[in-house]
Design a protein around this motif. Structure first.
Motif, mmCIF file in Angstrom:
data_model
loop_
_atom_site.group_PDB
_atom_site.id
_atom_site.type_symbol
_atom_site.label_atom_id
_atom_site.label_comp_id
_atom_site.label_asym_id
_atom_site.label_seq_id
_atom_site.Cartn_x
_atom_site.Cartn_y
_atom_site.Cartn_z
ATOM 1 N N UNK A 157 28.703 -2.935 -30.529
ATOM 2 C CA UNK A 157 28.884 -1.553 -30.071
ATOM 3 C C UNK A 157 30.243 -1.169 -31.024
ATOM 4 N N UNK A 158 30.193 0.275 -31.156
ATOM 5 C CA UNK A 158 31.344 0.627 -32.222
ATOM 6 C C UNK A 158 31.149 1.866 -32.412
ATOM 7 N N UNK A 159 32.115 2.502 -33.263
ATOM 8 C CA UNK A 159 32.049 3.804 -33.654
ATOM 9 C C UNK A 159 30.730 4.255 -34.411
ATOM 10 N N UNK A 160 30.225 5.555 -34.071
ATOM 11 C CA UNK A 160 28.830 5.708 -34.694
ATOM 12 C C UNK A 160 27.626 5.129 -34.261
ATOM 13 N N UNK A 161 27.866 4.204 -33.075
ATOM 14 C CA UNK A 161 26.621 3.650 -32.698
ATOM 15 C C UNK A 161 26.088 4.087 -31.326
ATOM 16 N N UNK A 162 24.968 4.220 -31.146
ATOM 17 C CA UNK A 162 24.233 4.356 -29.862
ATOM 18 C C UNK A 162 24.038 3.216 -28.907
ATOM 19 N N UNK A 163 24.579 2.876 -27.895
ATOM 20 C CA UNK A 163 24.497 1.576 -27.064
ATOM 21 C C UNK A 163 23.681 2.003 -25.782
ATOM 22 N N UNK A 164 22.619 1.177 -25.483
ATOM 23 C CA UNK A 164 22.085 1.178 -24.289
ATOM 24 C C UNK A 164 22.310 -0.060 -23.602
ATOM 25 N N UNK A 165 22.557 0.263 -22.237
ATOM 26 C CA UNK A 165 22.904 -0.951 -21.329
ATOM 27 C C UNK A 165 21.909 -0.991 -20.545
ATOM 28 N N UNK A 166 21.062 -2.211 -20.399
ATOM 29 C CA UNK A 166 20.154 -2.526 -19.403
ATOM 30 C C UNK A 166 20.664 -3.334 -18.416
ATOM 31 N N UNK A 167 20.605 -2.541 -17.044
ATOM 32 C CA UNK A 167 21.209 -3.178 -15.888
ATOM 33 C C UNK A 167 22.580 -2.408 -15.502
ATOM 34 N N UNK A 168 22.486 -2.257 -14.127
ATOM 35 C CA UNK A 168 23.533 -1.409 -13.568
ATOM 36 C C UNK A 168 24.399 -1.993 -12.474
ATOM 37 N N UNK A 231 22.449 -0.676 -30.626
ATOM 38 C CA UNK A 231 23.198 -1.928 -29.950
ATOM 39 C C UNK A 231 22.677 -1.854 -28.322
ATOM 40 N N UNK A 232 22.067 -2.773 -27.866
ATOM 41 C CA UNK A 232 21.612 -2.989 -26.534
ATOM 42 C C UNK A 232 21.952 -4.149 -25.784
ATOM 43 N N UNK A 233 22.666 -3.802 -24.692
ATOM 44 C CA UNK A 233 23.195 -5.174 -23.907
ATOM 45 C C UNK A 233 22.260 -5.273 -22.832
ATOM 46 N N UNK A 234 21.641 -6.540 -22.687
ATOM 47 C CA UNK A 234 20.923 -6.986 -21.662
ATOM 48 C C UNK A 234 21.991 -7.637 -20.377
ATOM 49 N N UNK A 235 21.853 -7.029 -19.338
ATOM 50 C CA UNK A 235 22.876 -7.374 -18.144
ATOM 51 C C UNK A 235 21.821 -7.621 -17.059
ATOM 52 N N UNK A 236 20.852 -8.139 -16.979
ATOM 53 C CA UNK A 236 20.088 -8.401 -15.840
ATOM 54 C C UNK A 236 19.774 -9.962 -15.785
ATOM 55 N N UNK A 254 21.240 -4.586 -32.863
ATOM 56 C CA UNK A 254 21.674 -6.044 -32.225
ATOM 57 C C UNK A 254 21.639 -5.799 -30.740
ATOM 58 N N UNK A 255 21.206 -6.975 -30.049
ATOM 59 C CA UNK A 255 21.011 -6.860 -28.717
ATOM 60 C C UNK A 255 21.876 -8.073 -28.174
ATOM 61 N N UNK A 256 22.726 -7.773 -27.275
ATOM 62 C CA UNK A 256 23.640 -8.656 -26.752
ATOM 63 C C UNK A 256 23.085 -8.997 -25.446
ATOM 64 N N UNK A 257 22.632 -10.325 -25.048
ATOM 65 C CA UNK A 257 22.378 -10.504 -23.967
ATOM 66 C C UNK A 257 23.114 -11.514 -23.065
ATOM 67 N N UNK A 258 23.661 -10.987 -21.748
ATOM 68 C CA UNK A 258 24.498 -11.671 -20.901
ATOM 69 C C UNK A 258 23.857 -11.914 -19.559
ATOM 70 N N UNK A 259 22.734 -11.460 -19.072
ATOM 71 C CA UNK A 259 22.140 -11.679 -17.876
ATOM 72 C C UNK A 259 21.810 -13.177 -17.834
ATOM 73 N N UNK A 260 21.928 -13.968 -16.752
ATOM 74 C CA UNK A 260 21.532 -15.087 -16.763
ATOM 75 C C UNK A 260 20.077 -15.212 -16.492
#
Lengths: 335, 335
Positions: A157-168, A231-236, A254-260
């Motif tokens: 995630x950074x300037x100019x990027x569209x970031x999607x976050x999966x998980x609330x 950029x997509x964050x997987x948080x589920x 880039x996908x960052x995955x942090x959900x167990x």
């Protein structure tokens, strides 16, 4: 946790210094993590397991080799023990330390006191004694903030990027906060809960998507000219959320995955055809702690808002129940 | 390929320009890919499938909008059609182009001639007519070299790094070559075939590991102070090779996966605990073609050595058989 669904608060012996690199801390606050719900729901085994891995508190005693924290210091610690000196730690991946140990199950910080091994490498002292209202935010840094932050960093995630976050959940909301701090241009939160949508917007979400699975992916593509998010964050950590995150990432993104993702099997060929970067795992929170503590100390971020329930430690069972039933995003416990 | 194992050379109509962005080329050389063995062995379906996706040749005719190649040019093309102008292409991920199409199955370059769509975005002309001995190397750039190179780049091979390559097929050998060119300090090739070991050493491998699976991972850890390699290239595509690559990568390290993992399911939780970066998929060969062509033209690399069998196109069936039986690393076909 005696077994799935059966959380009890019981007396244990006070921890003592064993190794010269240990510290014993008195906990000021601790909490229940989304990942604590895996054993609570019987997805991971639980058998008289020591629970809790998030913690802030005051150092009571340190071993003879501890240099960076001393008795009386207020400290925040990572949920993974690390020496912070090995080659892996120095590369910024303290959660893969050659001495790594998980606080969960071995120490259990849903407690009054805890012995923290490799104190120099695991704990970070705050600049002074914190104001009471900063406690929840500092506690968040111990895992959910550090984890959400790592997810956003892993997703570049950074300037100019569209970031999607999966998980609330708390981690997803913290990934939104992180994406905002890291300068993302557009932040899409995937959530169908009005309260959490509100908090996501508060933390910086510019768009909310209620759809899930393929429909959620289609919606993200619609919002990104058909390409998908940078950029997509997987948080589920479920199969559906994982596939949603992979599908929502543009080729080369880039996908960052942090959900167990305890029981997820990723179809390799779908991942292959997606052509994306993936990075994830237990967050190297220790890498980010100094920066995150300073941001909190300077009141530039207020991650503590994710705690929408506070209970005395004795009522830990109710805290688990509230989170399991999604009545609470995250429960703070006061020993 | 009529069906699994049944490869025939048959007459087809000559290709013609259809779109103004097309080119028609006469192939100088083509070849059989390791991935062609998936349908040959019945792992992927095959039903009168047009085979072949690697190619070099001379442009015969171009459409009215083609600007960068002209009749008479000697060209090398990627195995994925790309416009090279969309946002994804410009980010270096031409194999995820919004107009992407796979040459395999749709065009089939195990042929005398081929129509190449988006010629400007897919083909690169060589500086002149190549010497005969450069043909195999230029052909390698079309896929195996470009793919091995991408694997090494995705694994972030470079100075000071230990790079492990899982797979001693043509792509694995090319990943060794790439790691060497990219300046890797130590290059570990995993191979148990004496001939391939010799070629791996020729291309720059400093160490050879014969063990596979967990034993192979243990050996890599032994060679890297218990940490694992900084960079690992997966160039096979089976479950065993994938897990070997994940296990051999140190926490925070990079794994590039380029083996077509048609039926592999990656255990997410093992990947989570590994804490590594992964990047892979169909290689964006187009990104690397100009550089690779120049390296070949200047005789700084000689990837063509991976072709250890050359046959006339009419004997394509024998080429498949030789590769299937591992009598040949890679078979070149002359139309």
């Amino acid at each position: 946790m005696h077994t799935a669904g059966d959380v009890r608060v019981e007396d244990r012996d006070d921890p003592e210094i064993i190794e010269p690199t240990d510290a014993v801390i008195r906990l000021t606050a601790t909490c229940v993590c989304g990942s604590d719900l895996w054993p609570y729901r019987g997805i991971e085994p639980a058998d008289h397991t020591l629970m809790g891995h998030e913690y802030v508190g005051v150092v009571e005693e340190v071993g003879s080799e501890v240099r960076t924290v001393k008795a009386g210091d207020f400290v925040v610690g990572s949920f993974v023990i690390s020496d912070n000196t090995c080659e892996i730690c120095r590369s910024g991946y303290q959660s893969g330390c050659v001495h790594r140990a998980f606080v969960a199950g071995t120490i259990g910080t849903q407690a009054e006191k805890a012995r923290i091994p490799y104190a120099d490498g695991t704990l970070v002292a705050t600049p002074g004694q914190p104001d009471e209202d900063l406690i929840p935010s500092l506690l968040a840094a111990s895992d959910v903030l550090g984890t959400g932050w790592y997810g956003a960093v892993a997703a570049e995630a950074g300037p100019g990027k569209t970031v999607a976050v999966v998980g609330d959940g708390a981690v997803g909301l913290m990934a939104v906060l992180a994406a905002k701090q890291l300068g993302a241009e557009r932040i899409i939160a995937m959530s169908r809960h009005p309260e959490r949508q509100k908090l996501a917007r508060y933390y910086g979400a510019t768009d909310i998507i209620e759809e899930r699975g393929d429909a959620g992916v289609a919606k993200i593509k619609e919002l990104t000219g058909g390409l998908g998010a940078h950029s997509v964050v997987e948080a589920v950590g479920t199969r559906e959320s994982t596939m949603q995150a992979i599908g929502a990432t543009r080729p080369g993104g880039h996908m960052g995955f942090v959900g167990v993702n305890y029981d997820v099997h990723i179809p390799g060929f779908e991942l292959f055809l997606a052509g994306i970067h993936m990075e994830g795992g237990p967050a190297p929170v220790r890498r980010f702690l100094p920066e995150l503590i300073q941001l909190i100390w300077d009141r530039k971020i207020d991650p503590g808002k994710v705690f929408d329930l506070e209970l005395p430690l004795e009522q830990a069972a109710e805290a688990y129940k509230a989170m399991d039933e999604r009545r609470a995003i995250k429960a703070l416990l006061r020993p």
